[in-house]
Design a protein around this motif. Sequence first.
Motif, mmCIF file in Angstrom:
data_model
loop_
_atom_site.group_PDB
_atom_site.id
_atom_site.type_symbol
_atom_site.label_atom_id
_atom_site.label_comp_id
_atom_site.label_asym_id
_atom_site.label_seq_id
_atom_site.Cartn_x
_atom_site.Cartn_y
_atom_site.Cartn_z
ATOM 1 N N THR A 15 3.850 4.348 7.844
ATOM 2 C CA THR A 15 3.122 5.905 8.052
ATOM 3 C C THR A 15 3.337 6.356 6.423
ATOM 4 O OG1 THR A 15 3.107 8.049 8.958
ATOM 5 C CG2 THR A 15 4.515 6.980 9.179
ATOM 6 N N GLY A 16 2.837 7.172 6.125
ATOM 7 C CA GLY A 16 2.373 7.733 4.772
ATOM 8 C C GLY A 16 3.793 9.174 4.465
ATOM 9 N N THR A 17 4.234 9.446 5.400
ATOM 10 C CA THR A 17 5.111 10.617 5.403
ATOM 11 C C THR A 17 6.357 10.118 5.964
ATOM 12 O OG1 THR A 17 4.181 11.854 7.141
ATOM 13 C CG2 THR A 17 3.654 12.386 5.180
ATOM 14 N N ARG A 18 7.703 10.435 5.147
ATOM 15 C CA ARG A 18 8.839 10.306 5.557
ATOM 16 C C ARG A 18 9.050 11.103 7.103
ATOM 17 N NH1 ARG A 18 13.805 8.484 2.516
ATOM 18 N NH2 ARG A 18 12.010 8.595 0.643
ATOM 19 N N ILE A 52 8.819 8.791 9.906
ATOM 20 C CA ILE A 52 9.799 8.239 10.176
ATOM 21 C C ILE A 52 11.162 8.817 10.836
ATOM 22 C CG2 ILE A 52 11.627 6.513 8.659
ATOM 23 C CD1 ILE A 52 8.324 5.869 10.236
ATOM 24 N N THR A 53 11.435 9.932 9.749
ATOM 25 C CA THR A 53 12.776 10.572 9.986
ATOM 26 C C THR A 53 13.036 11.293 11.400
ATOM 27 O OG1 THR A 53 12.083 12.844 8.864
ATOM 28 C CG2 THR A 53 13.617 10.666 8.511
ATOM 29 N N ALA A 54 11.217 11.879 12.090
ATOM 30 C CA ALA A 54 11.737 12.200 13.555
ATOM 31 C C ALA A 54 11.813 11.173 14.698
ATOM 32 C CB ALA A 54 10.175 13.072 13.362
ATOM 33 N N LEU A 55 10.913 10.207 14.385
ATOM 34 C CA LEU A 55 10.738 9.217 15.367
ATOM 35 C C LEU A 55 12.452 8.162 15.526
ATOM 36 C CD1 LEU A 55 7.048 7.186 14.525
ATOM 37 C CD2 LEU A 55 8.084 8.493 16.350
ATOM 38 N N ARG A 56 13.202 8.157 13.744
ATOM 39 C CA ARG A 56 13.404 7.283 14.372
ATOM 40 C C ARG A 56 15.377 7.445 14.846
ATOM 41 N NH1 ARG A 56 17.624 6.252 8.624
ATOM 42 N NH2 ARG A 56 18.687 3.593 9.722
ATOM 43 N N PRO A 57 15.374 9.011 15.666
ATOM 44 C CA PRO A 57 16.474 8.831 16.891
ATOM 45 C C PRO A 57 16.425 8.623 17.861
ATOM 46 C CG PRO A 57 16.250 11.185 15.391
ATOM 47 C CD PRO A 57 14.870 9.889 14.863
ATOM 48 N N THR A 58 15.243 8.542 18.554
ATOM 49 C CA THR A 58 14.402 8.026 19.698
ATOM 50 C C THR A 58 14.567 6.279 19.502
ATOM 51 O OG1 THR A 58 13.162 9.984 20.094
ATOM 52 C CG2 THR A 58 12.709 7.676 21.362
ATOM 53 N N LEU A 59 13.499 6.142 18.225
ATOM 54 C CA LEU A 59 13.855 3.726 18.419
ATOM 55 C C LEU A 59 14.522 3.165 17.750
ATOM 56 C CD1 LEU A 59 9.779 4.500 17.461
ATOM 57 C CD2 LEU A 59 10.288 3.830 19.716
ATOM 58 N N TYR A 76 0.493 -1.179 -0.221
ATOM 59 C CA TYR A 76 0.107 -0.181 -0.281
ATOM 60 C C TYR A 76 0.744 1.501 -0.049
ATOM 61 C CZ TYR A 76 -3.703 -3.383 1.179
ATOM 62 O OH TYR A 76 -4.110 -4.133 1.064
ATOM 63 N N GLY A 77 2.507 1.344 -0.432
ATOM 64 C CA GLY A 77 2.874 2.359 0.028
ATOM 65 C C GLY A 77 3.293 2.875 1.305
ATOM 66 N N GLY A 78 3.896 3.803 1.451
ATOM 67 C CA GLY A 78 4.174 4.542 2.925
ATOM 68 C C GLY A 78 5.789 3.680 3.373
ATOM 69 N N PHE A 79 6.249 4.644 4.483
ATOM 70 C CA PHE A 79 7.110 4.291 4.898
ATOM 71 C C PHE A 79 7.408 3.635 6.512
ATOM 72 C CE2 PHE A 79 7.018 8.809 2.187
ATOM 73 C CZ PHE A 79 7.723 7.927 1.708
ATOM 74 N N TYR A 80 8.056 2.849 6.833
ATOM 75 C CA TYR A 80 8.114 1.647 7.721
ATOM 76 C C TYR A 80 9.831 1.933 8.160
ATOM 77 C CZ TYR A 80 4.667 0.162 5.269
ATOM 78 O OH TYR A 80 3.241 -0.077 4.487
ATOM 79 N N LEU A 81 9.399 2.307 9.679
ATOM 80 C CA LEU A 81 10.675 1.926 10.896
ATOM 81 C C LEU A 81 10.498 0.749 11.612
ATOM 82 C CD1 LEU A 81 13.360 3.716 11.695
ATOM 83 C CD2 LEU A 81 11.617 4.218 14.218
ATOM 84 N N GLY A 89 15.861 2.113 15.174
ATOM 85 C CA GLY A 89 15.395 0.749 13.303
ATOM 86 C C GLY A 89 15.742 0.982 12.399
ATOM 87 N N ASP A 90 15.494 -0.107 10.983
ATOM 88 C CA ASP A 90 15.248 0.606 9.585
ATOM 89 C C ASP A 90 14.518 1.194 8.579
ATOM 90 O OD1 ASP A 90 18.732 -0.830 9.910
ATOM 91 O OD2 ASP A 90 17.444 -2.882 10.513
ATOM 92 N N MET A 91 14.938 1.789 8.487
ATOM 93 C CA MET A 91 13.877 2.789 7.808
ATOM 94 C C MET A 91 13.411 1.531 6.710
ATOM 95 S SD MET A 91 12.971 6.299 5.875
ATOM 96 C CE MET A 91 13.474 6.301 4.217
ATOM 97 N N GLU A 92 11.991 1.366 5.453
ATOM 98 C CA GLU A 92 11.382 0.401 4.528
ATOM 99 C C GLU A 92 11.206 1.457 3.910
ATOM 100 O OE1 GLU A 92 10.746 -3.673 5.404
ATOM 101 O OE2 GLU A 92 12.104 -3.704 6.570
ATOM 102 N N ILE A 93 10.693 1.469 3.274
ATOM 103 C CA ILE A 93 10.058 1.844 1.897
ATOM 104 C C ILE A 93 8.975 0.708 1.132
ATOM 105 C CG2 ILE A 93 9.617 3.653 0.451
ATOM 106 C CD1 ILE A 93 12.150 4.891 0.371
ATOM 107 N N GLY A 94 7.850 1.179 1.361
ATOM 108 C CA GLY A 94 7.039 0.693 0.315
ATOM 109 C C GLY A 94 6.523 0.934 -0.773
ATOM 110 N N ALA A 95 5.650 0.115 -1.962
ATOM 111 C CA ALA A 95 5.815 0.519 -2.961
ATOM 112 C C ALA A 95 5.452 2.088 -2.975
ATOM 113 C CB ALA A 95 4.631 -0.302 -4.135
#
Length: 136
Positions: free
Chosen positions: A108-111, A114-121, A94-99, A123-129
């Motif tokens: 979530t639907g917006t990068r 993810i970039t705001a959460l990544r410094p705290t959590l 379904y698309g989107g961005f994943y941490l 993890g690896d970022m993945e991108i959907g279709a």
Amino acid sequence: MRTTRPMLAAASTAAMLVLAGCGAGESDPTAAVPSAATGTLESLAAAVKCRPDIQLDTDEVRQAVCKRSNGKFILATFATDRGQREWINSAQDYGGFYLVGRKWAVSTGTRSVITALRPTLGGDMEIGADHSAHTG
């Protein structure tokens, strides 16, 4: 036809992505990424300062919608690595961005979320279709 739990999770993710938008054209900052966080859905939500609205609570997956000032996202925790990967693979259609961390994922639907959460959590970022070329 029998509906599997990963499909239910993917459907929830798809609905969330429609609400959030596709987020094309956002940049990925080069901030240092900590080791991936671990813990329960509630402890992960507390780490990113959101109050989780639990949408799915089964033995295999727990899923909640979180809202912050920079957007909404789905936070899910999983009983097994395999269940996590099935959920992510289904949702990415379904698309989107994943941490993605160990037995948890943020969708979530917006990068920018993810970039705001990544410094705290961590993890690896993945991108959907990519659906940016699709017209309604």
